[in-house]
Design a protein around this motif. Structure first.
Motif, PDB file in Angstrom:
ATOM      1  N   ASP A 116       0.817  -1.215   0.000  1.00  0.00           N
ATOM      2  CA  ASP A 116       0.000   0.000   0.000  1.00  0.00           C
ATOM      3  C   ASP A 116       0.848   1.261   0.000  1.00  0.00           C
ATOM      4  N   ALA A 117       2.154   1.098  -0.245  1.00  0.00           N
ATOM      5  CA  ALA A 117       3.063   2.248  -0.315  1.00  0.00           C
ATOM      6  C   ALA A 117       4.205   1.908  -1.260  1.00  0.00           C
ATOM      7  N   ASN A 118       4.790   2.937  -1.852  1.00  0.00           N
ATOM      8  CA  ASN A 118       5.928   2.712  -2.753  1.00  0.00           C
ATOM      9  C   ASN A 118       7.132   2.161  -2.005  1.00  0.00           C
TER      10      ASN A 118
ATOM     11  N   PRO B 145       7.378   0.220   1.381  1.00  0.00           N
ATOM     12  CA  PRO B 145       6.768  -0.381   2.571  1.00  0.00           C
ATOM     13  C   PRO B 145       7.649  -0.248   3.806  1.00  0.00           C
TER      14      PRO B 145
END
Length: 199
Positions: A21-23, A25
């Motif tokens: 959910d993030a570039n 993690p």
């Protein structure tokens, strides 16, 4: 629970994987083992660059143990290991950093053609802060960025070293506490950069 690469490649543990959910993690400080998997679009990679020698760069100087698994065309699993706890001679790429793995996107792996969308599996373990920044790029591109990055670091350490010796000289000659504190601050900044970039 200890998982095995064979189980993951067979799809037994598919339900335990989640899309990032993030570039970059961020797992914080953890002793848990983290598994990362992704597929390489070989055609797209070779369209971006004719260089068939690519590098997987994890950019994570705090990771103690990194293991790379590739599913070979004949069904076997190729394994390589690296990480900051290993000796340089034990790194997957001794002439690079302990956080890089060479991946050949040429015509064959062994005696069989390279898959068009090969799976890559990475196992990461550390006792410190874990933040994963994964990128793939042609080896020559990364080496060019390394040279530019190293020049910046050389300038930084040269300036900080001059400040350190300058203030240390005045601390010794004047015994002024402020110069001593500034020496400690300068040294702390240099150690911070060493820790962040794995210099």
């Amino acid at each position: 629970v200890k998982y095995k690469a064979e189980e993951i490649f067979k799809g037994v543990l598919d339900s335990k994987f989640h899309f990032a959910d993030a570039n970059v993690p961020n797992f914080g400080i953890t002793k848990d083992v983290v598994w990362v998997r992704f597929r390489i679009d070989r055609a797209l990679a070779l369209k971006q660059s004719q260089d068939k020698q690519w590098m997987l760069d994890l950019g994570a100087p705090r990771i103690d143990d990194i293991r790379l698994f590739l599913r070979m065309p004949d069904g076997s699993i190729a394994t390589r290991r690296s990480g900051r706890r290993l000796k340089r001679s034990e790194w997957a790429e001794p002439d690079q950093t302990p956080f890089r793995f060479a991946i050949d996107l040429g015509e064959t792996w062994g005696s069989a053609p390279v898959p068009e969308h090969p799976w890559v599996l990475v196992r990461l373990a550390t006792s410190m802060f874990m933040q994963i920044k994964i990128r793939m790029a042609p080896t020559k591109v990364l080496e060019k960025k390394d040279r530019r990055h190293n020049r910046v670091l050389v300038i930084f350490f040269a300036i900080m070293s001059m400040l350190l010796f300058y203030n240390f000289f005045f601390f010794i000659t004047t015994r002024t506490a402020a110069f001593g504190w500034f020496c400690l601050f300068t040294l702390a900044q240099m150690l911070l950069v060493v820790n962040l970039f794995g210099v």
